[in-house]
Motif scaffolding. Sequence first.
Motif, PDB file in Angstrom:
ATOM      1  N   GLN A  86      -6.041   5.722  -2.628  1.00  0.00           N
ATOM      2  CA  GLN A  86      -5.732   6.825  -1.712  1.00  0.00           C
ATOM      3  C   GLN A  86      -5.044   7.962  -2.450  1.00  0.00           C
ATOM      4  O   GLN A  86      -5.375   9.144  -2.260  1.00  0.00           O
ATOM      5  CB  GLN A  86      -4.823   6.330  -0.587  1.00  0.00           C
ATOM      6  N   ARG A 125     -10.350   0.413   4.918  1.00  0.00           N
ATOM      7  CA  ARG A 125      -9.464   0.232   3.768  1.00  0.00           C
ATOM      8  C   ARG A 125     -10.310  -0.113   2.561  1.00  0.00           C
ATOM      9  O   ARG A 125     -11.496  -0.432   2.662  1.00  0.00           O
ATOM     10  CB  ARG A 125      -8.419  -0.844   4.022  1.00  0.00           C
ATOM     11  N   ARG A 170     -15.080  -0.188  -0.229  1.00  0.00           N
ATOM     12  CA  ARG A 170     -14.441   0.324   0.976  1.00  0.00           C
ATOM     13  C   ARG A 170     -15.133  -0.316   2.174  1.00  0.00           C
ATOM     14  O   ARG A 170     -16.364  -0.399   2.227  1.00  0.00           O
ATOM     15  CB  ARG A 170     -14.541   1.843   1.057  1.00  0.00           C
ATOM     16  N   ASP A 230      -5.354  -0.288  -2.882  1.00  0.00           N
ATOM     17  CA  ASP A 230      -5.665   0.620  -1.782  1.00  0.00           C
ATOM     18  C   ASP A 230      -4.780   1.862  -1.853  1.00  0.00           C
ATOM     19  O   ASP A 230      -5.253   3.000  -1.716  1.00  0.00           O
ATOM     20  CB  ASP A 230      -5.481  -0.114  -0.455  1.00  0.00           C
ATOM     21  N   GLU A 257       0.837  -1.209   0.000  1.00  0.00           N
ATOM     22  CA  GLU A 257       0.000   0.000   0.000  1.00  0.00           C
ATOM     23  C   GLU A 257       0.870   1.258   0.000  1.00  0.00           C
ATOM     24  O   GLU A 257       0.672   2.176  -0.809  1.00  0.00           O
ATOM     25  CB  GLU A 257      -0.902  -0.017   1.232  1.00  0.00           C
ATOM     26  N   GLU A 311      -3.598  -4.452  -1.584  1.00  0.00           N
ATOM     27  CA  GLU A 311      -2.848  -3.373  -0.942  1.00  0.00           C
ATOM     28  C   GLU A 311      -2.416  -2.318  -1.956  1.00  0.00           C
ATOM     29  O   GLU A 311      -2.488  -1.110  -1.694  1.00  0.00           O
ATOM     30  CB  GLU A 311      -1.626  -3.924  -0.219  1.00  0.00           C
TER      31      GLU A 311
END
Length: 312
Positions: free
Chosen positions: A78, A142, A129, A74, A46, A71
């Motif tokens: 973000q 996450r 999410r 994710d 991540e 990951e």
Amino acid sequence: MKVGVVLNPIAGGGRLKRHWPEVAASLKKHFGDFELRETQAEGDAERLALDLAASGFDLVIAAGGDGTASEVADGLLQASKESGRTTELGLLPCGTGIDFARGLGLPKEVDAVLKRLAEAKARKVDAGRICYIDDHGALASRHFINIASLGLSGATDRAVNADKRKGKMSAKGLFLWRTVVEFVRYRFQDVRITVDDGAPVEARMALVAVANGKFFGGGMMIAPDAELTDGQFDIVILRAAGKLKLIWDIRLLYGGRHRNHPAITILRGRKVVVEPLGDVEKNGAMVDIDGESPGRIPATFEILPGALTLRY
């Protein structure tokens, strides 16, 4: 195109790492120069993906299993939220669980996968999410790309990830064996499931799967009608029933032949809330997020339509 690769060196028993010179040559053939980052611990993928996206990379390839892919996704999601800039995700699947790649129909051979990625057009797909309670009792959240679930799947994940045979035997065989063993031990839990604004469903359950993709658990087609681009989850509820019968019927999941099973309920929706009924400690089922089990319910699942740019 600036290409980054996030490699999990222990995925699949270290297969990609052991054959890295050949993998690197294939990457260079199809993409030219690329930058390699290796994970060392849980959560690294991540962070590395977030850093690559923030550094202006156009494509990040997750080299590993479902946990690595999740990951990396994710991190990219973000980064996109923070900067508004899109970074594409590609998959080089290798690991105990490669269920998301299975649902995409990706080839198994490294050069064939990379050739397909190089020639493919990126597409917008949905992501999920989840907000849940982590193992320290804190609220956590996450993103996920394939399936988040609770109950038997969380217990099975923890058993698979702790099994010394991980990476040394087939994923399907390991997941099936650990599923049966954990199911024999499993105590059914009472939960309340609310989908969108519908009436709550109370159930004594073995499993609740909130599915964006079709497969989990080393090849189980838990959500045969799920689509990555329809803006909705498929919610599969496996209710408590006779254990011997359910163990036998687990085989139906591999072919997606469980739609009309009397213990199965399938719903569709954009937001799912699952809460323990009665004793929170007793019914606080463990969650599974793309093959990892980091906590428990209560949990809220939300669909993010078209949030992820996936090259496949």
